[in-house]
Design a protein around this motif. Structure first.
Motif, short mmCIF file in Angstrom:
data_model
loop_
_atom_site.label_atom_id
_atom_site.label_comp_id
_atom_site.label_asym_id
_atom_site.label_seq_id
_atom_site.Cartn_x
_atom_site.Cartn_y
_atom_site.Cartn_z
N ALA A 1 17.23 24.43 64.53
CA ALA A 1 16.87 24.17 65.81
C ALA A 1 18.01 23.05 66.38
CB ALA A 1 15.61 23.41 65.98
N GLY A 2 18.59 22.10 65.42
CA GLY A 2 19.24 21.09 66.18
C GLY A 2 20.78 21.35 65.60
N LEU A 3 21.01 22.53 64.92
CA LEU A 3 22.58 22.80 64.48
C LEU A 3 23.29 22.90 65.64
CD1 LEU A 3 24.36 23.19 62.08
CD2 LEU A 3 23.65 25.28 62.05
N LYS A 4 23.15 23.67 66.72
CA LYS A 4 24.07 23.72 67.93
C LYS A 4 24.35 22.56 68.58
CE LYS A 4 24.20 26.91 71.99
NZ LYS A 4 23.17 27.60 72.80
N SER A 5 23.54 21.73 68.63
CA SER A 5 23.94 20.36 69.23
C SER A 5 24.78 19.44 68.52
CB SER A 5 22.38 19.61 69.69
OG SER A 5 21.75 20.24 70.32
N TYR A 6 24.58 19.74 67.21
CA TYR A 6 25.43 18.70 66.49
C TYR A 6 26.74 19.15 65.92
CZ TYR A 6 21.48 15.34 66.49
OH TYR A 6 20.48 14.73 67.03
N LEU A 7 26.85 20.54 66.00
CA LEU A 7 28.23 21.27 65.77
C LEU A 7 29.28 20.86 66.70
CD1 LEU A 7 27.55 24.61 64.35
CD2 LEU A 7 28.52 22.68 63.03
N ALA A 8 30.46 20.30 66.09
CA ALA A 8 31.55 20.39 66.95
C ALA A 8 32.33 21.59 67.44
CB ALA A 8 32.74 19.45 66.39
N PRO A 9 32.90 21.76 68.50
CA PRO A 9 33.41 23.11 68.75
C PRO A 9 34.23 23.63 67.65
CG PRO A 9 33.90 21.50 70.51
CD PRO A 9 33.26 20.84 69.52
N GLY A 10 34.03 24.84 67.17
CA GLY A 10 34.74 25.62 66.17
C GLY A 10 34.05 25.25 64.89
N GLY A 11 32.96 24.64 64.96
CA GLY A 11 32.44 23.99 63.69
C GLY A 11 31.53 25.09 62.71
N GLU A 12 31.03 24.86 61.77
CA GLU A 12 30.41 25.53 60.92
C GLU A 12 28.94 24.98 60.33
OE1 GLU A 12 31.96 28.21 57.81
OE2 GLU A 12 33.90 28.89 59.06
N GLY A 13 27.95 25.60 60.28
CA GLY A 13 26.90 25.12 59.60
C GLY A 13 26.57 26.01 58.41
N TRP A 14 26.39 25.28 57.36
CA TRP A 14 26.15 26.09 55.85
C TRP A 14 24.76 25.85 55.75
CZ3 TRP A 14 30.88 24.46 52.37
CH2 TRP A 14 32.00 25.32 52.91
N LEU A 15 23.94 27.00 55.51
CA LEU A 15 22.56 26.81 55.22
C LEU A 15 22.52 27.43 53.66
CD1 LEU A 15 19.52 26.50 55.65
CD2 LEU A 15 19.57 28.95 56.61
N ILE A 16 22.07 26.86 52.80
CA ILE A 16 21.97 27.25 51.46
C ILE A 16 20.45 27.65 50.99
CG2 ILE A 16 22.16 26.43 48.93
CD1 ILE A 16 24.29 24.55 51.22
N LEU A 17 20.00 28.75 51.02
CA LEU A 17 18.84 29.32 51.05
C LEU A 17 18.52 30.35 49.94
CD1 LEU A 17 16.02 28.50 52.63
CD2 LEU A 17 16.39 30.33 54.11
N SER A 18 17.65 30.23 49.10
CA SER A 18 17.10 31.40 48.07
C SER A 18 16.36 32.47 49.07
CB SER A 18 16.44 30.77 47.04
OG SER A 18 15.68 31.66 46.42
N ASP A 19 16.21 33.58 48.53
CA ASP A 19 15.52 34.33 49.26
C ASP A 19 13.78 34.49 48.30
OD1 ASP A 19 16.08 35.97 47.09
OD2 ASP A 19 16.92 37.54 48.05
N PHE A 20 13.86 33.51 47.40
CA PHE A 20 12.40 33.79 46.60
C PHE A 20 11.37 33.67 47.61
CE2 PHE A 20 9.56 31.09 43.89
CZ PHE A 20 9.29 32.06 42.77
N ALA A 21 11.35 33.15 48.48
CA ALA A 21 9.94 33.08 49.38
C ALA A 21 9.88 34.17 50.08
CB ALA A 21 10.24 31.93 50.76
N GLU A 22 10.87 35.24 50.07
CA GLU A 22 11.07 36.57 50.77
C GLU A 22 10.36 37.44 49.80
OE1 GLU A 22 14.62 37.88 52.43
OE2 GLU A 22 15.14 35.83 53.42
N HIS A 23 10.66 37.29 48.55
CA HIS A 23 10.12 38.13 47.49
C HIS A 23 8.45 37.71 47.42
CE1 HIS A 23 14.05 40.01 46.81
NE2 HIS A 23 14.46 38.66 46.38
N LEU A 24 8.36 36.72 47.48
CA LEU A 24 6.84 36.44 47.55
C LEU A 24 5.91 36.67 48.77
CD1 LEU A 24 6.86 32.70 46.12
CD2 LEU A 24 6.37 34.75 44.82
N GLY A 25 6.70 37.21 49.68
CA GLY A 25 5.91 37.41 50.86
C GLY A 25 5.63 36.19 51.88
#
Length: 392
Positions: free
Chosen positions: A313-337
């Motif tokens: 929710a906050g990433l868009k406001s805090y990214l400088a123009p041309g910047g990137e947000g790196w989200l590190i996330l496992s899909d373990f929760a997806e496999h658990l439903g």
């Protein structure tokens, strides 16, 4: 000396030699002191101890320290020896991986409740008044800060004391992080109460992902400081690392200084984002949307996806123009439903974000290949991803 947090908050009461006794109750997770306490020693059988613990009666140990350790192991064996009739019932009860996950957590919580009924006394100077007790002063000092004679004696569960001493060994020896370079300048030293970076695949992803144009980087929820250190070692000149936990900030400060990158990293106590904008914002939130059962579990469980959704929710406001947000996330929760891929992608879109790329890695921890491990089907299928996000 690093900042520490004292777990002393309540008082344990019991009767000994027909006299009322009391001591401070130590509990890192804020658990209340047991209401029923009996004395136990080398003559107490494992069966008796198990029965009392299951009934909610705590055992304050007065015997040999090593015998207390053996008793704890005996209690664990009795808990883990599930009757065959219950093993036959389990698959029916666990109709899905989500059901299996919740049953597994319930079983682990019940196991912890029983094992935490074995208590040890600790003197005000962090000595243990039992035969053959080890010297735990250095470990307690690192976890709780200088001993306070005015605080008096205390009582702690044997399991929690084991956590204090084992974490002290990790802190003393450190954990080798290949992404930080060659030994010996590549070790992270976790503090008590701060989650250790034992899942190396996510660190490798941060070390390999292509960096956006030079500028400031934010590391959200820095923990031990390992990702901030990786970014600094990769040449990012200025990193602002945030965390809400004073222990984590103290841990990160020590690690960054030891690694020689403290000048490149500013540490701030903040809930998610610091002020300003950055060309790179990195976040490794807890991967499972469930309620934590203890303070250390806040690094694993993110109730209602609060940190994940707050970051997006906050990433868009805090990214400088041309910047990137790196989200590190496992899909373990997806496999658990517990979360779907569609829900994650919808959260990206809802917050005005687009996916530039996704880097994947398979976990290499032992449970990923152990067919007997709990929730093996989900662990075997798990993939950890670094999502490169930008403003749409």
């Amino acid at each position: 000396m690093s900042t520490t947090v004292s777990p002393l908050s309540q008082t344990l009461h019991w009767t000994e030699a027909d006299q009322p006794q009391q001591a401070h109750w130590r509990s890192e997770r804020g658990a209340p002191p047991p209401k029923r306490v009996v004395l136990a020693d080398d003559t107490t059988s494992a069966d008796t101890a198990y029965r009392l613990a299951c009934e909610g009666t705590a055992l304050l140990w007065r015997g040999d320290f090593h015998n207390a350790r053996q008793l704890l192991q005996a209690l664990a064996r009795r808990i883990d020896k599930t009757p065959a009739r219950k093993q036959r019932k389990a698959p029916k009860e666990a109709g899905s991986l989500a059901d299996a996950f919740h049953l597994h957590r319930q079983a682990q919580a019940q196991r912890a409740r029983v094992l935490n009924m074995l208590l040890l006394p600790i003197n005000a100077d962090y000595s243990i008044p039992l035969r053959r007790a080890p010297n735990v002063h250095a470990a307690c000092l690192a976890a709780w800060g200088p001993a306070d004679a005015a605080a008096g004696n205390s009582v702690i569960t044997l399991r929690e004391l084991q956590g204090v001493t084992s974490t002290h060994e990790w802190r003393r020896k450190g954990i080798e992080i290949p992404a930080l370079g060659e030994p010996p300048q590549n070790r992270i030293h976790p503090h008590y109460g701060v989650y250790s970076p034992v899942r190396g695949e996510y660190i490798d992803l941060v070390a390999k992902a292509p960096l956006p144009p030079a500028g400031i980087a934010f590391d959200i929820g820095t923990g031990t400081g390992v990702l901030a250190a990786v970014l600094a070692r990769r040449g990012v000149a200025q990193v602002v690392a945030t965390d809400m936990d004073p222990r984590a900030l103290a841990c990160a400060r020590d690690n960054l200084a030891q690694l020689g990158v403290a000048q490149q990293v500013q540490l701030l106590q903040a809930d998610l984002f610091p002020e300003g904008q950055a060309t790179l914002i990195v976040c490794n939130p807890p991967w499972v949307p469930a309620r934590p059962g203890s303070p250390i579990e806040h690094a694993v469980y993110d109730e209602d996806g609060r940190m994940l959704l707050g970051f997006l929710a906050g990433l868009k406001s805090y990214l400088a123009p041309g910047g990137e947000g790196w989200l590190i996330l496992s899909d373990f929760a997806e496999h658990l439903g517990l979360r779907t891929r569609a829900e994650l992608l919808e959260a990206f879109e809802r917050n005005g974000l687009k996916v530039l790329d996704r880097l994947d890695a398979k976990p290499v921890h032992p449970k990923a290949t152990d067919a007997t491990a709990a929730l093996h089907a989900a662990r075997a299928a798990e993939v950890t991803s670094l999502w490169r996000l930008a403003v749409a």
